[in-house]
Design an enzyme around this catalytic site. Structure first.
Site, PDB file in Angstrom:
ATOM      1  N   TYR A  57       0.844  -1.191   0.000  1.00 54.08           N
ATOM      2  CA  TYR A  57       0.000   0.000   0.000  1.00 54.08           C
ATOM      3  C   TYR A  57       0.881   1.244   0.000  1.00 54.08           C
ATOM      4  O   TYR A  57       1.514   1.590   0.994  1.00 54.08           O
ATOM      5  CB  TYR A  57      -0.935   0.020   1.209  1.00 54.08           C
ATOM      6  CG  TYR A  57      -1.985  -1.057   1.204  1.00 54.08           C
ATOM      7  CD1 TYR A  57      -2.274  -1.786   0.053  1.00 54.08           C
ATOM      8  CD2 TYR A  57      -2.705  -1.359   2.350  1.00 54.08           C
ATOM      9  CE1 TYR A  57      -3.243  -2.776   0.052  1.00 54.08           C
ATOM     10  CE2 TYR A  57      -3.689  -2.345   2.356  1.00 54.08           C
ATOM     11  CZ  TYR A  57      -3.939  -3.050   1.207  1.00 54.08           C
ATOM     12  OH  TYR A  57      -4.906  -4.030   1.215  1.00 54.08           O
ATOM     13  N   PHE A  84     -20.172   2.668  -3.234  1.00 50.39           N
ATOM     14  CA  PHE A  84     -21.452   2.625  -3.947  1.00 50.39           C
ATOM     15  C   PHE A  84     -22.638   2.520  -2.994  1.00 50.39           C
ATOM     16  O   PHE A  84     -23.642   3.233  -3.128  1.00 50.39           O
ATOM     17  CB  PHE A  84     -21.493   1.452  -4.936  1.00 50.39           C
ATOM     18  CG  PHE A  84     -22.863   1.210  -5.506  1.00 50.39           C
ATOM     19  CD1 PHE A  84     -23.396   2.080  -6.444  1.00 50.39           C
ATOM     20  CD2 PHE A  84     -23.636   0.140  -5.066  1.00 50.39           C
ATOM     21  CE1 PHE A  84     -24.690   1.879  -6.935  1.00 50.39           C
ATOM     22  CE2 PHE A  84     -24.913  -0.066  -5.559  1.00 50.39           C
ATOM     23  CZ  PHE A  84     -25.443   0.808  -6.492  1.00 50.39           C
TER      24      PHE A  84
END
Length: 346
Positions: A55, A210
């Site tokens: 990351y 979403f």
């Protein structure tokens, strides 16, 4: 916050995915803001923090997220569970290096980045088909015996792969894609993990934002390092097509005086006793909102109604929970990263 078990580890029932502070969602926040966000999450009751060696900018700043998390949790390290992940490439073994030596090298780098002398939960970050994961499983037992890790896990795997690894060294957790719009894990992973007392740690449990309802058909994602551009449910046509799911969430969130995101997390917490979601965000307000889902409890009747409504919906834009199935998503993401690295070298 209530607690759940990951092997021998006790964690808050909702954890925190820290990737967004280093990459994946466009421009990253200032370090001080990110550290403050992690500490606020701990003050809220979160005791489970997830990171990975990759990351950050893999070529130019490996370990960025681990270093950031290490700084943030330094004062309360012994009171939390730290999870990180590593990936083995066959090139690392080409000169005769053993899988143990290669894995130990990754682990030592992560320990240095995290400024700690042990990792609570160490994941094999995706299965490389050219590296025998059964041998990795055997190495994990040795690392546990050496006191360098406490438990180990796998990510983005199916039940068959999981079972073969678990037979060698018991797996404590599986970190897979799982949400209201990505439910493949219900077919194989959850049944196997419930039977064998393995925790399931869903990443992207709000479907990359979403399910929050805050992403609209005309939302434009950042041009650089924003993986949401490649998430199937976040294409314009699929956002529109999946609107009935958001309508269902909005109905329940209004009744429960909660947010859509909190309902989506409360749904999976009610459904499975072994699930520990790790929603990720780079926004402090969103992070605390997500953790607040622990205070939203669905009754059995509410859950049944929600489940029935969801089951009646068709989901558009399927990604899948096994890494090898994610050809389009993975290829697009990797191609973008390669392009960025090429530009930086120039």
């Amino acid at each position: 916050m209530k607690k759940r078990k990951i092997g021998s580890l006790e964690v808050s029932e909702i954890g925190m995915g820290c990737m967004g502070f280093s990459h994946g969602y466009g421009k990253v926040p200032e370090e001080a803001y990110s550290i403050e966000a992690i500490r606020k999450a701990y003050d809220f009751g979160c005791t489970f923090f997830d990171t990975a060696e990759v990351y950050g900018d893999v070529v130019f700043y490996p370990g960025h997220n681990e270093q950031l998390v290490g700084k943030a949790v330094k004062d309360f390290r012994k009171d939390i569970v730290l999870a990180t992940k590593f990936f083995l490439h066959p090139d690392e073994l080409a000169d005769g290096t053993s899988i143990y030596e290669a894995t130990r090298r990754h682990l030592e780098a992560s320990l240095k980045n995290l400024d700690t002398d042990y990792v609570d939960l160490y994941y094999l970050h995706r299965v490389n088909q050219d590296v025998p994961f059964e041998e990795v499983a055997a190495v994990m037992e040795k690392l546990i015996q050496e006191g360098l890790i406490r438990e180990w896990g796998m990510s983005q795997v199916g039940a068959d792969t999981l079972a073969r690894a678990h037979a060698i060294t018991p797996v404590a957790a599986v970190q897979n894609l799982y949400s209201m719009v990505e439910r493949d894990c219900e077919k194989d992973i959850f049944p196997y993990c419930l039977e064998h007392d393995i925790a399931v740690v869903p990443f992207s449990p709000i479907a990359s934002g979403f399910l929050s309802g805050k992403i609209k058909a005309d939302t434009e994602f950042e041009k650089v390092d924003d993986v949401r551009k490649f998430v199937p449910q976040l294409s314009k046509e699929n956002i529109i097509a999946n609107q009935p799911i958001l309508d269902i969430l909005a109905e329940f969130s209004e009744k429960k005086h909660a947010t859509n995101a909190q309902i989506s997390l409360a749904w999976m917490l009610h459904k499975y006793p072994n699930v520990v979601p790790i929603p990720g965000s780079k926004n402090q307000e969103r992070i605390l909102e997500n953790l607040g889902a622990a205070n939203v409890e669905l009754t059995d009747d509410e859950f049944r109604k929600l489940e029935t409504a969801l089951n009646a919906c068709t989901v558009y834009g399927h990604r899948g929970h096994v890494e090898t199935e994610q050809v389009d998503f993975g290829k697009n993401w990797e191609d973008e990263k390669k392009g960025q690295n090429k530009e930086n070298k120039q």
